[in-house]
Design an enzyme around this catalytic site. Structure first.
Site, PDB file in Angstrom:
ATOM      1  N   HIS A  40       0.798  -1.228   0.000  1.00 41.31           N
ATOM      2  CA  HIS A  40       0.000   0.000   0.000  1.00 41.31           C
ATOM      3  C   HIS A  40       0.825   1.269   0.000  1.00 41.31           C
ATOM      4  CE1 HIS A  40      -3.962  -1.877   0.824  1.00 41.31           C
ATOM      5  NE2 HIS A  40      -3.228  -2.795   1.441  1.00 41.31           N
ATOM      6  N   LYS A  80      -8.522  13.883   4.348  1.00 40.94           N
ATOM      7  CA  LYS A  80      -7.598  12.751   4.341  1.00 40.94           C
ATOM      8  C   LYS A  80      -6.609  12.967   5.477  1.00 40.94           C
ATOM      9  CE  LYS A  80      -6.510  14.000   0.030  1.00 40.94           C
ATOM     10  NZ  LYS A  80      -6.599  12.796  -0.766  1.00 40.94           N
ATOM     11  N   ARG A  81      -5.793  11.937   5.792  1.00 42.70           N
ATOM     12  CA  ARG A  81      -4.767  12.143   6.801  1.00 42.70           C
ATOM     13  C   ARG A  81      -3.885  13.337   6.409  1.00 42.70           C
ATOM     14  NH1 ARG A  81      -4.074   8.200  10.908  1.00 42.70           N
ATOM     15  NH2 ARG A  81      -2.341   9.529  11.531  1.00 42.70           N
ATOM     16  N   LYS A  90       0.707  14.551   0.828  1.00 35.53           N
ATOM     17  CA  LYS A  90      -0.649  14.832   0.350  1.00 35.53           C
ATOM     18  C   LYS A  90      -0.845  16.320   0.054  1.00 35.53           C
ATOM     19  CE  LYS A  90      -2.549  10.879   2.934  1.00 35.53           C
ATOM     20  NZ  LYS A  90      -3.207   9.999   1.937  1.00 35.53           N
ATOM     21  N   THR A 104      -8.564   6.549  -2.064  1.00 35.70           N
ATOM     22  CA  THR A 104      -9.918   6.013  -2.213  1.00 35.70           C
ATOM     23  C   THR A 104     -10.925   7.129  -1.963  1.00 35.70           C
ATOM     24  OG1 THR A 104      -9.693   5.222   0.063  1.00 35.70           O
ATOM     25  CG2 THR A 104      -9.467   3.592  -1.697  1.00 35.70           C
ATOM     26  N   LYS A 151     -14.599   8.214  -3.738  1.00 36.85           N
ATOM     27  CA  LYS A 151     -15.855   8.521  -3.032  1.00 36.85           C
ATOM     28  C   LYS A 151     -16.396   9.869  -3.481  1.00 36.85           C
ATOM     29  CE  LYS A 151     -13.830   5.934   0.696  1.00 36.85           C
ATOM     30  NZ  LYS A 151     -12.920   6.008   1.856  1.00 36.85           N
TER      31      LYS A 151
HETATM   32  C1  26V Z   1       1.680   2.170   7.875  1.00 39.18           C
HETATM   33  C2  26V Z   1       2.201   1.997   9.110  1.00 39.18           C
HETATM   34  C3  26V Z   1       3.639   1.885   9.243  1.00 39.18           C
HETATM   35  C4  26V Z   1       3.963   1.123  10.474  1.00 39.18           C
HETATM   36  C5  26V Z   1       3.274   1.724  11.654  1.00 39.18           C
HETATM   37  C6  26V Z   1       1.797   1.675  11.547  1.00 39.18           C
HETATM   38  C7  26V Z   1       1.338   1.917  10.195  1.00 39.18           C
HETATM   39  C8  26V Z   1      -0.007   2.027  10.001  1.00 39.18           C
HETATM   40  C9  26V Z   1      -0.503   2.215   8.760  1.00 39.18           C
HETATM   41  C10 26V Z   1       0.339   2.279   7.705  1.00 39.18           C
HETATM   42  C11 26V Z   1      -0.313   2.407   6.417  1.00 39.18           C
HETATM   43  C12 26V Z   1       0.473   3.004   5.345  1.00 39.18           C
HETATM   44  C13 26V Z   1      -0.065   2.541   4.085  1.00 39.18           C
HETATM   45  C14 26V Z   1      -1.396   3.133   3.698  1.00 39.18           C
HETATM   46  O1  26V Z   1      -2.289   3.432   4.439  1.00 39.18           O
HETATM   47  N1  26V Z   1      -1.529   3.256   2.428  1.00 39.18           N
HETATM   48  C15 26V Z   1      -2.713   3.770   1.810  1.00 39.18           C
HETATM   49  O2  26V Z   1      -3.471   2.655   1.363  1.00 39.18           O
HETATM   50  C16 26V Z   1      -4.649   3.048   0.706  1.00 39.18           C
HETATM   51  C17 26V Z   1      -5.408   1.792   0.387  1.00 39.18           C
HETATM   52  O3  26V Z   1      -4.706   1.021  -0.519  1.00 39.18           O
HETATM   53  C18 26V Z   1      -4.304   3.852  -0.525  1.00 39.18           C
HETATM   54  O4  26V Z   1      -5.498   4.266  -1.132  1.00 39.18           O
HETATM   55  C19 26V Z   1      -3.474   5.077  -0.148  1.00 39.18           C
HETATM   56  O5  26V Z   1      -3.059   5.749  -1.302  1.00 39.18           O
HETATM   57  C20 26V Z   1      -2.266   4.637   0.646  1.00 39.18           C
HETATM   58  O6  26V Z   1      -1.581   5.752   1.149  1.00 39.18           O
END
Ligand code: 26V
Length: 824
Positions: free
Chosen positions: A368, A559-560, A565, A667, A671
């Protein structure tokens, strides 16, 4: 009654789903479950009663669904995710089950307003952002399409923090979502597994075979909580199983026996912290031991549960790939590769090669993110201490893998270093992404551009090795939540023209295209949008005290908060626009409301500074009489799933302005476009495919492409040149840097402006001019409401491809090998 009679009774006399039946259940639940006299019942008591009534029906259907899957010996997919960003359950369940109207009437006859009590339910916010919401959409889709699909995750006691804005700054509050209990979950005290940590591995020979025993461990119990997830328009109910950590009794006794009573209690509390809180970091890996324990905790329990069921069904362990697919939602559960190997080797005593073939056949891995700081690595030292047997297995996997690499690329020592699961250059780290890739038969990116970049950059060497393992599966969103539930007025309009079947076949929306040329239909579409905007204006007033005009253009970035971003780019344009208004250069452009929403990771200083800047700018602009309401800036606090369902249907303009190459998919972009917002965006993530679907003329594409971003960086990007060349940009940055918005603290954003001028890692300045120009086109088009509405309708009509049902079908066919199994 014999079991057979009970089953017969259940099958032929399930709980009735009509108004009277629901009314009776609600009344019974109010009195016998909530224990309330109807005369004294509070809205929250009614909420409890309704959810009880619904859960009785959910659980009946779940039993039938499970029995069907067992009887048909279907292959199942288990989705392993650290995050599920679900939101509220009540309305969603009612709509999916088809009970909405009956329930609304039942309550109304008892003097209770369904929507009123639904608002009292807390969001289940067991996720950060896109990745967690995607997991929730996938569960909805699997249930709606009758797929034998199960979610596994963690039952965090505290979900995503609640964001409060105080003096313009983010304050985090704990999300105590279980305070009033949770009526949607079924605790399963009998479904418990032991999960071990620490200890040591003892090896001995048994008939010439090496056997490994993991000993002297600390143990924690994982207890299951089940969350039935209903499909839409069918009777299928799937299950999401979340694990909570409980201390083991043995463990307590040891301490008690030693006479250390307080120590014993302390240890008990400590082991239960594993499932206590969701890490609120989105896109920066945290090297905390507790996080690794969370990951292993839920993975170990889930895999034990899967294998238990496999055995209960009477299948042989070698049949695992015929009956089970395991999907890794990012690398967070990647330790599962080593855990399954451990069980196959140490418990089932399979030879290495067969264990490895089974493992690869079972796992799929979804990536992701390409952001280097988000890629998880664990110091070898930590892994060795916390999971010693797994570390051995990872070394063995790596040994076999690197032999294969040497065979394919003889003599290339550099490629070995790059591909190794162990990074030797940064103090010996286990690269979880490498473990996930090596252990999976399919690896996917979440949008076409993202997959292409995975293949050409992050995983390029893997791609050269195994090109057939890489697939692209573009994300999607569930139409059940993001259109059917969130935008009832638009749904009614759509269904009036093309019927109701679009909810399960979103491509049917294309039939709306022709209505875009009909002035009367456009008028209706516009009326829907205006009503949604009034609803949002009321909510904004309630949450922020800011009055916004529903006739203004609603320009939305939710968004975050993250540098890539580029909320900063948006606020720079806001300031430029403000300056044009002050100078009288803004023409008679329409009114704009620029709305931001999103949380910053608590430790992400720059992101928090951006929130503060937005609020400082908003404060000044919103109170400047010269602006005369032409421009309003709103920071919507505590953006969550529930807020999204109100904000998104009310948006005119969708801001998707990440630095090209950095947003894996997005995403929210889907929406918003589905709900008839026009996108202003870069050619990043799924924006590229949205452009292909809706047509470039119905969007505002601007800025550097991913390739140009890479070239610009390679050439040596000098942001200060953009500043020197662009008077408007210069003015904006000078204002921020000199304290125009913060006269009592003029130095507040000095470092931020310095960083933009000297580094600007996300190329904000490089894209500024193009962005302002695109915004001028937005303004120009918005003055022609007929044309704007026509294009908005075309957006809705052409977004069918982005249904999560299409996404899930692709996973089912290309990765999992599972097929739907429906009962009527
Ligand atoms: C990463 C990490 C790193 C370790 C610590 C905890 C933690 C928690 C969440 C994440 C997530 C990073 C990846 C993420 O959220 N990617 C997003 O995924 C979406 C669904 O595929 C995508 O639409 C977004 O573009 C993408 O940023």
């Amino acid at each position: 009654m014999a079991i057979a009679d009970i089953l017969h009774e259940l099958e032929h006399h399930p709980r009735p789903c009509d108004k009277e039946g629901l009314k009776k259940s609600i009344r019974d639940a109010l009195i016998h479950q909530a224990g309330k006299d109807p005369l004294e019942a509070t809205p929250r008591d009614w909420l409890e009663a309704v959810s009880y009534a619904i859960r009785e029906r959910l659980i009946e259907r779940r039993m039938f669904t499970q029995r069907l899957f067992n009887r048909e010996h279907v292959k199942r997919v288990y989705y392993l995710s650290m995050e599920y960003l679900i939101g509220r359950m009540l309305i969603n369940s009612l709509l999916n089950l088809g009970f909405y109207e009956a329930c609304r009437e039942a309550l109304s006859e008892m003097g209770v307003d369904l929507l009123g009590i639904a608002e009292l339910e807390p969001d289940a916010a067991l996720g950060n952002g896109g990745l967690g919401r995607l997991a929730a959409c996938i569960l909805d889709s699997m249930a709606s399409q009758c797929m034998p699909g199960y979610g596994y995750g963690i039952r965090y006691e505290y979900g995503m923090f609640q964001q409060q804005i105080e003096n313009g700054q983010q304050i985090e509050h704990p999300d105590n979502w279980l305070r009033y209990g949770n009526n949607w979950e079924f605790p399963r005290p009998e479904k418990i597994y032991r999960v071990r940590f620490y200890g040591r591995v003892v090896t001995h020979r048994d008939n010439g075979n090496l056997r490994h025993h993991w000993q002297d461990c600390e143990e924690v119990i994982a207890m299951a909580y089940d969350h039935p997830t209903p499909g839409y328009g069918n009777k299928n109910v799937n299950n999401l199983r979340l694990w909570a950590a409980k201390s083991t009794r043995d463990f307590d006794l040891n301490y008690f026996n030693e006479g250390d009573y307080i120590g014993a209690i302390q240890k008990k509390a400590e082991s239960e912290t594993i499932s206590m809180v969701l890490y609120p970091n989105d896109a920066t890996a945290i090297g905390r031991e507790l996080r690794l324990k969370q990951e292993y905790f839920f993975v170990s329990a889930s895999i034990q549960d899967v294998l238990d069921h496999h055995e209960e069904m009477g299948y042989r362990i070698t049949e695992l790939p015929d009956k089970v697919a395991l999907q890794l939602n990012d690398t967070h559960p990647a330790i599962a590769v080593a855990e399954l190997m451990r069980l196959l080797l140490d418990k089932y005593q399979l030879p290495w090669m067969s264990a490895w073939e089974i493992t690869k056949a079972v796992f799929g891995y979804t990536n992701h993110t390409l952001l280097p700081e988000a890629l998880e690595t664990w110091p070898v030292e930590v892994m060795e201490r916390v999971l010693p047997r797994h570390m051995q297995i990872i070394y063995d996997i790596n040994f076999h893998f690197l032999n294969e690499v040497r065979h394919t690329f003889p003599g290339d020592t550099e490629v070995i270093k790059r591909l190794s699961i162990i990074d030797e250059e940064h103090g010996r780290q286990v690269r979880m992404a490498h473990l996930a890739v090596v252990g999976s038969h399919k690896i996917n990116g979440v949008a076409a551009l993202h997959t292409k970049l995975l293949e050409s950059t992050l995983f390029h060497d893997f791609y050269r090795l195994w090109p057939e393992r890489f697939v692209s599966i573009t994300n999607g969103i569930t139409p059940r939540l993001w259109l059917h539930q969130a935008n009832p007025a638009l749904c009614a309009l759509i269904s009036e023209h093309i019927g109701r079947d679009w909810v399960m076949d979103l491509s049917q929306l294309r039939a709306l295209e022709s209505f875009a040329d009909d002035p009367k239909c456009r008028e209706e579409f516009r009326a829907v949008k205006e009503a949604n905007k009034r609803r949002l204006a009321d909510l904004v007033l309630e949450r922020t005290g800011i009055r916004i005009d529903p006739n203004a253009m609603f320009d939305v970035q939710v968004k975050r908060i993250h540098e890539y971003k580029r909320q900063l780019l948006n606020i720079l344009h806001v300031i430029a626009f403000y300056n044009r208004i002050r100078r009288g250069e803004a023409g008679d452009q329409t009114k704009r409301v620029v709305l931001f929403g999103g949380k910053a990771a608590p430790s992400y200083v720059r992101a928090k500074q951006v929130i503060r800047l937005i609020n400082d700018v908003a404060d000044l602009i919103n109170h400047d009489p010269m602006v005369n309401d032409r421009l309003k800036v709103v920071f919507f606090p505590n953006y969550d799933v529930s807020a999204a369902t109100v904000i998104i249907p009310a948006a005119d303009l969708s801001e998707q302005i990440s630095t090209a190459g950095m947003e894996a998919s997005g995403t929210g972009n889907m929406k918003l476009a589905l709900n008839g917002a026009l996108t202003i965006g870069t050619l990043d993530g799924a924006n590229v495919e949205i452009r292909d679907a809706v047509g470039e003329e119905n969007m505002f594409i601007f800025g550097l492409t991913a390739e140009e971003v890479a070239e610009t960086r390679a050439r040596g990007y000098r942001p200060r040149e953009c500043y020197q060349e662009n008077a408007e940009l210069k003015e904006v940055l000078n204002m921020i840097g000199s304290g125009f918005f913060t006269p009592d603290d003029p130095a507040r954003y000095g470092d931020l402006v310095d960083d933009l001028l000297n580094n600007d890692a996300f190329l904000v300045l490089a894209d500024f001019a193009a962005y302002v120009q695109a915004q001028e086109q937005v303004d120009a088009l918005y003055t022609d409401r007929e044309d704007w509405t026509r294009r908005a309708m075309l957006n809705t009509a052409r977004m069918g491809y982005f249904s999560i049902d299409r996404t899930v079908q692709q996973y089912a066919e290309e990765v999992w090998g599972v097929v739907p199994e429906c009962w009527i």
